[in-house]
Design an enzyme around this catalytic site. Structure first.
Site, mmCIF file in Angstrom:
data_model
loop_
_atom_site.group_PDB
_atom_site.id
_atom_site.type_symbol
_atom_site.label_atom_id
_atom_site.label_comp_id
_atom_site.label_asym_id
_atom_site.label_seq_id
_atom_site.Cartn_x
_atom_site.Cartn_y
_atom_site.Cartn_z
ATOM 1 N N ARG A 199 -6.713 12.712 1.137
ATOM 2 C CA ARG A 199 -5.611 13.119 2.020
ATOM 3 C C ARG A 199 -4.280 12.487 1.625
ATOM 4 N NH1 ARG A 199 -7.294 9.940 7.508
ATOM 5 N NH2 ARG A 199 -9.271 10.932 7.084
ATOM 6 N N HIS A 200 -4.328 11.383 0.887
ATOM 7 C CA HIS A 200 -3.065 10.845 0.370
ATOM 8 C C HIS A 200 -3.139 10.648 -1.152
ATOM 9 C CE1 HIS A 200 -5.290 7.358 1.876
ATOM 10 N NE2 HIS A 200 -4.917 7.574 3.107
ATOM 11 N N GLY B 128 1.186 -1.381 4.324
ATOM 12 C CA GLY B 128 1.584 -0.071 3.833
ATOM 13 C C GLY B 128 2.405 0.746 4.797
ATOM 14 N N HIS B 129 1.765 1.265 5.825
ATOM 15 C CA HIS B 129 2.381 2.285 6.682
ATOM 16 C C HIS B 129 3.745 1.852 7.206
ATOM 17 C CE1 HIS B 129 2.934 4.622 10.427
ATOM 18 N NE2 HIS B 129 2.439 5.592 9.686
ATOM 19 N N ARG C 246 4.028 18.819 1.251
ATOM 20 C CA ARG C 246 4.621 19.991 0.619
ATOM 21 C C ARG C 246 3.903 20.425 -0.657
ATOM 22 N NH1 ARG C 246 9.796 21.699 2.413
ATOM 23 N NH2 ARG C 246 9.566 21.568 4.646
ATOM 24 N N HIS D 39 -5.566 3.638 -1.514
ATOM 25 C CA HIS D 39 -6.887 4.012 -0.984
ATOM 26 C C HIS D 39 -7.194 5.442 -1.400
ATOM 27 C CE1 HIS D 39 -9.551 4.250 2.935
ATOM 28 N NE2 HIS D 39 -10.202 4.624 1.854
ATOM 29 N N HIS E 59 -3.690 -4.482 7.772
ATOM 30 C CA HIS E 59 -3.793 -3.316 8.658
ATOM 31 C C HIS E 59 -2.876 -3.463 9.867
ATOM 32 C CE1 HIS E 59 -5.197 0.289 10.620
ATOM 33 N NE2 HIS E 59 -5.723 0.598 9.457
ATOM 34 N N GLU F 84 -8.659 0.583 -2.921
ATOM 35 C CA GLU F 84 -9.497 0.603 -1.714
ATOM 36 C C GLU F 84 -10.373 1.843 -1.772
ATOM 37 O OE1 GLU F 84 -6.959 0.729 1.660
ATOM 38 O OE2 GLU F 84 -6.199 -1.278 1.344
ATOM 39 N N ASP G 159 -0.076 4.489 -0.061
ATOM 40 C CA ASP G 159 -0.768 5.722 0.351
ATOM 41 C C ASP G 159 0.164 6.729 1.024
ATOM 42 O OD1 ASP G 159 -3.142 4.627 -0.489
ATOM 43 O OD2 ASP G 159 -3.859 4.130 1.519
ATOM 44 N N HIS G 160 1.027 6.230 1.890
ATOM 45 C CA HIS G 160 1.763 7.180 2.732
ATOM 46 C C HIS G 160 2.987 7.796 2.051
ATOM 47 C CE1 HIS G 160 -1.184 6.850 5.694
ATOM 48 N NE2 HIS G 160 -1.104 5.527 5.689
ATOM 49 N N THR H 163 -7.087 6.492 10.320
ATOM 50 C CA THR H 163 -6.918 5.419 9.342
ATOM 51 C C THR H 163 -8.189 4.577 9.389
ATOM 52 O OG1 THR H 163 -5.540 3.530 8.707
ATOM 53 C CG2 THR H 163 -5.724 3.970 11.064
ATOM 54 N N THR H 164 -8.265 3.525 8.576
ATOM 55 C CA THR H 164 -9.480 2.709 8.542
ATOM 56 C C THR H 164 -9.583 1.944 9.855
ATOM 57 O OG1 THR H 164 -8.959 2.460 6.204
ATOM 58 C CG2 THR H 164 -10.808 1.185 7.049
ATOM 59 N N ASN I 145 0.862 -1.193 0.000
ATOM 60 C CA ASN I 145 0.000 0.000 0.000
ATOM 61 C C ASN I 145 0.899 1.245 0.000
ATOM 62 O OD1 ASN I 145 -1.442 2.267 1.075
ATOM 63 N ND2 ASN I 145 -3.081 0.882 1.655
ATOM 64 N N ARG J 289 -9.312 8.249 -0.812
ATOM 65 C CA ARG J 289 -10.260 8.685 0.222
ATOM 66 C C ARG J 289 -11.110 9.847 -0.266
ATOM 67 N NH1 ARG J 289 -10.274 7.795 5.740
ATOM 68 N NH2 ARG J 289 -8.946 6.053 6.348
ATOM 69 N N GLU K 201 -11.187 -9.297 3.141
ATOM 70 C CA GLU K 201 -9.904 -8.941 3.744
ATOM 71 C C GLU K 201 -10.162 -8.759 5.230
ATOM 72 O OE1 GLU K 201 -7.317 -6.224 1.754
ATOM 73 O OE2 GLU K 201 -6.418 -5.544 3.637
HETATM 74 N N1 PXP Z 1 -5.886 -3.110 4.022
HETATM 75 C C1 PXP Z 1 -6.868 -2.172 4.110
HETATM 76 C C2 PXP Z 1 -8.228 -2.535 3.644
HETATM 77 C C3 PXP Z 1 -6.579 -0.879 4.588
HETATM 78 O O1 PXP Z 1 -7.569 0.033 4.664
HETATM 79 C C4 PXP Z 1 -5.257 -0.573 4.949
HETATM 80 C C5 PXP Z 1 -4.926 0.813 5.414
HETATM 81 O O2 PXP Z 1 -5.245 1.732 4.434
HETATM 82 C C6 PXP Z 1 -4.272 -1.560 4.808
HETATM 83 C C7 PXP Z 1 -4.622 -2.838 4.367
HETATM 84 C C8 PXP Z 1 -2.837 -1.307 5.120
HETATM 85 O O3 PXP Z 1 -2.683 -0.986 6.472
HETATM 86 P P1 PXP Z 1 -1.275 -0.445 6.969
HETATM 87 O O4 PXP Z 1 -1.004 0.823 6.234
HETATM 88 O O5 PXP Z 1 -1.498 -0.248 8.435
HETATM 89 O O6 PXP Z 1 -0.264 -1.508 6.674
#
Ligand code: PXP
Length: 254
Positions: free
Chosen positions: A56-57, A226-227, A25, A50, A204, A80, A16-17, A110-111, A14, A52, A161
């Site tokens: 935001r990302h 992801g994170h 920036r 994702h 997650h 997502e 996103d971050h 977050t979710t 993932n 959103r 999931e």
């Molecule tokens: N799966 C889903 C459905 C999520 O919403 C997220 C967070 O956006 C993740 C996986 C990944 O979670 P993390 O960023 O904490 O690894």
């Protein structure tokens, strides 16, 4: 299109971050699409992003570029998104390999929880049907709760999931008993989902400390992480972070 790489347990990264850092920036760096390409070269089986409601990302332009880039490379994108008409329209027009429907609240960081599929059958099921008819594989992000998993099968989803946040948080907080209970719930849910004919994914909050216990659940086909990987990349680089995660996942399956 290569949608089923040979890995025993697929790793969706993932990104996103990376976009979160870029957005701090307002410019174009670091580029999530460049990250996606590097992640795939480093052992990821697919890319998750994702979109959103508040952007935001990941942005709409990121989704355009990700869809085109991954399609050209024959690699899967897992989009997502919340169950809204706006997101449905975007998913139908981009037709990503996979769509994962998630709950979304503007004020959450977050979710935070799983989708209430049992309570939302009447609006989730038609959306699942439209996405599937358009050629996307549909996944529902749910808590490790048998009622939600049964409801996901009733809605026609191909995948659930499982939300691993409760387990990962308990491990990080040193709450061994809670972690054990959460892991047992994940295991039972994975068995229940497979019995209903659903493909089972999880994600997650997963990090190097928690990944092996989750990856060892034999019914799981994919983890989305992801994170932690984006954070770890600051110290060791993305290829190394993904390589170690892949290794731990594979070891858990031996
Ligand atoms: N799966 C889903 C459905 C999520 O919403 C997220 C967070 O956006 C993740 C996986 C990944 O979670 P993390 O960023 O904490 O690894």
């Amino acid at each position: 299109m290569t949608v089923q790489p040979p890995s025993l347990l697929r790793l969706g990264v993932n990104i996103d971050h990376v976009a979160t850092i870029r957005n701090a920036r307002g410019g174009s760096a670091p580029d999530p699409v460049r990250t996606a390409i590097l992640a795939l070269e480093s052992g990821a089986d697919g890319i998750t992003a994702h979109l959103r409601e508040d952007r935001r990302h990941i942005s709409d332009a990121d989704i355009d570029r990700l869809t085109q880039t991954l399609r050209a490379q024959g690699r899967p994108l897992n989009l997502e998104m919340a169950c809204t008409q706006e997101m449905l329209y975007i998913a139908l027009s981009h037709r990503p390999h996979a769509v994962c429907l998630v709950p979304e609240r503007r004020e959450e960081r977050t979710t935070e929880g799983g989708l209430d599929v049992a309570g939302g059958h009447n609006w989730i099921a038609p959306m699942v049907g439209q996405l599937k008819a358009n050629g996307s594989r549909v996944s529902l992000f749910v808590a490790a709760d048998p009622a939600q998993i049964s409801a996901s099968a009733h809605c026609g989803a191909q995948v659930v999931e499982l939300h691993t946040g409760a387990f990962c948080d308990a491990v990080r907080d040193g709450k061994a008993r809670e972690a054990g209970t959460a892991l047992d719930a994940l295991r039972a849910s994975a068995r229940h989902a497979e019995d209903l004919g659903l493909e089972v994914h999880a994600g997650h909050g997963i990090d190097f400390e928690t990944v092996e216990a989750v990856a060892a659940i034999p019914q799981l086909k994919e983890l989305n992480i992801g994170h932690f990987l984006v954070g770890e990349a600051i110290f060791t680089g993305l290829p190394s972070a993904i390589g170690r995660m892949r290794c731990l996942m594979d070891e858990a399956r031996q």
